[in-house]
Design a protein around this motif. Structure first.
Motif: not given
Length: 519
Positions: A342-364
């Motif tokens: 999920a982190l890989r897909i969202r980083t591809l779609d939104h860039g790393y510095q994005h809230r939706i990426v941060a949400q995955v980091l929170f889960k991990i």
């Protein structure tokens, strides 16, 4: 689409770029692109059509209203309700001023009413439906199919805005007209019975709902066949009703849902397949049957991949949900793999510095904490908070939870003062969100503080303080390439510096999910 594009090129050559026929072809291409889900392309063609029609026909021409109505639908699909409302308002004004009391206006009012309802502008929707109803009765009399259709639309609207008595009156009137015109066992009657049953569900009137839905199911099976999409819809809703009634054991809910799933797969409506799978998932969650939950989530993932491709946000969301249930089942390795995809897909779609990426980091981070990997967990929470702070988004419950868990980890690793500050920051966020001081979340945080014997020493908060051990992360900017940022967290998702390499994890996991689906 190819033929329309060829026609557009020919008309451009013939007319030099601006002509009513060119505008019409742009409109047709927009409609095709919209049906295929290419919303940005559709909007470009609609906007060109709108511009040309306004110039060539005038801003108050009915063809201008037509394209505005279609643009409203597109804006609704991308959740831009404000622009959708602007288009609908302009469109309505044109239709009403140009068409008079005609069949065309009646048809447009019904369509526009549904559009207004879709963006939750209920007053405008109700006004259009009521005007359409009055016109239909005047033109055709009370006992007419069109009157029954409008009454059904109006009943569904009134139910949605909790005008229950008026809603059921509309449903009953619609059923009576349909029964008179087509017979009590007609699919038209079943349609109204179905809507009435759904309304009863939302009123908590489960026995009445069951009676309506079973009548609708009987008619639809007899008249439409067992594999008709309307039969699948009815079975899905009956299964949902059984869930609402608490019938999670046995087969009362599962049987209609499984039959609905079979029909919806046969019909090929992937969105409805996922909807039924989610109802089945709710059943297994209530049973705490985690293995079945994993199977259903895996099924949803495969459907999403087939429908949207491997790197769509809906697919990332499916990976997240699968990771969540894997974690609940204690399968931490599998859960981590899902979150990383999920982190890989969202980083591809939104860039790393994005809230939706941060949400995955929170889960991990949360997963690492459950595994007792406290240092890893702190890194993920710190990176989560850093991204949120740089984004300058308003604090929310997720942020408060991250600060709480970070404080818990700091307590475990002996960083008591830092833990206190993060707990205090979490309390302040909950207070900003309107939680009272006697709320259980605030009380539990205060108990954490008391457990260290340090309450009152830190009468300040606000996430991002340097002393918290998290503030340093909020001040650290992105460290360069994506690979560098991920390496800080011990992640290798298969990216090059341009984040363009597809990770082997995707292929491996997809093969696994497809194998599960086939089995």
């Amino acid at each position: 689409l190819s033929l329309y594009q060829q026609a557009l090129q020919m008309f451009d050559t013939l007319f030099g770029g601006k002509h009513v026929k060119i505008a019409s072809v742009h409109f047709d291409i927009g409609c095709v692109e919209s049906e295929q889900g290419n919303l940005e392309a559709a909007m470009r063609h609609f906007q060109i059509c709108l511009f040309q029609r306004k110039q060539l026909l005038g801003p108050d021409h009915v063809d201008v209203a037509d394209v505005l109505l279609h643009m409203a639908s597109l804006y609704t699909k991308v959740n831009d309700f404000e622009l959708a409302a602007d288009c609908l308002e302009d469109s309505d004004n044109i239709w009403k001023s140009k068409l008079g009391n005609s069949e065309k206006l009646l048809s447009v009012l019904m369509i526009s009413g549904k559009r207004w309802k879709a963006i939750h502008c209920y007053q405008e929707a109700e006004a259009n439906f009521e005007q359409a109803l009055e016109m239909a009765i005047t033109m055709h009399g009370q006992k007419h199919e069109l009157v029954a259709d409008i009454l059904l639309d109006l009943g569904e609207l009134l139910q949605e805005i909790s005008q229950t008595q008026q809603a059921f009156f509309c449903f009953d009137e619609s059923i009576e007209i349909r029964s008179t015109l087509f017979g009590a066992d007609s699919p038209s009657v079943a349609k109204a019975e179905y809507s009435k049953g759904v309304a009863h569900i939302f009123q908590g009137q489960f026995d009445e709902a069951a009676a309506c839905l079973n009548r609708a199911l009987t008619i639809r099976r007899q008249k439409l066949g067992n594999l008709d999409s309307a039969v699948g819809d009815t079975l899905n809703t009956i299964g949902f009703l059984q869930l609402k009634m608490g019938n999670i054991e046995g087969r009362d809910a599962l049987n209609p849902l499984m039959e609905a799933l079979e029909i919806r797969r046969h019909v090929g409506n992937m969105g409805k397949v996922v909807s039924t799978l989610q109802n089945i998932l709710s059943l297994y969650k209530k049973r705490k049957d985690f293995e079945s939950c994993i199977e259903v989530n895996s099924d949803i993932l495969v459907v999403r991949q087939d429908e949207f491709g491997p790197t769509h946000e809906r697919v990332a969301e499916a990976w997240m949900n699968l990771g969540n249930v894997q974690a609940s089942a204690g399968k931490f390795v599998e859960s981590r793999a899902c979150y990383e995809e999920a982190l890989r897909i969202r980083t591809l779609d939104h860039g790393y510095q994005h809230r939706i990426v941060a949400q995955v980091l929170f889960k991990i981070g949360s997963l690492s904490s459950r595994q007792g990997k406290f240092d890893d967990a702190k890194k993920f929470f710190a990176e989560y908070i850093r991204i949120r702070a740089e984004e300058e988004s308003d604090p929310d419950e997720e942020m408060a939870q991250a600060l709480t868990l970070t404080g818990d980890l700091q307590k475990e690793t002996g960083e008591k003062s830092k833990a206190q500050i993060n707990w205090m920051s979490a309390i302040e966020i909950y207070q900003q969100l309107g939680y009272e001081d006697d709320h259980k979340k605030i009380i539990k945080l205060q108990e954490r503080q008391k457990s260290l014997g340090m309450i009152g020493l830190f009468g300040f908060g606000g996430f991002g303080r340097k002393e918290s051990g998290v503030g340093e992360a909020t001040r650290r900017k992105s460290s360069g390439s994506l690979a560098d940022n991920l390496s800080v967290l011990g992640l290798n998702l298969g990216f090059d510096d341009n984040a363009s390499v597809v990770s082997k994890l995707t292929m491996d996991q997809t093969v696994i999910m497809q194998a599960q689906q086939q089995s």
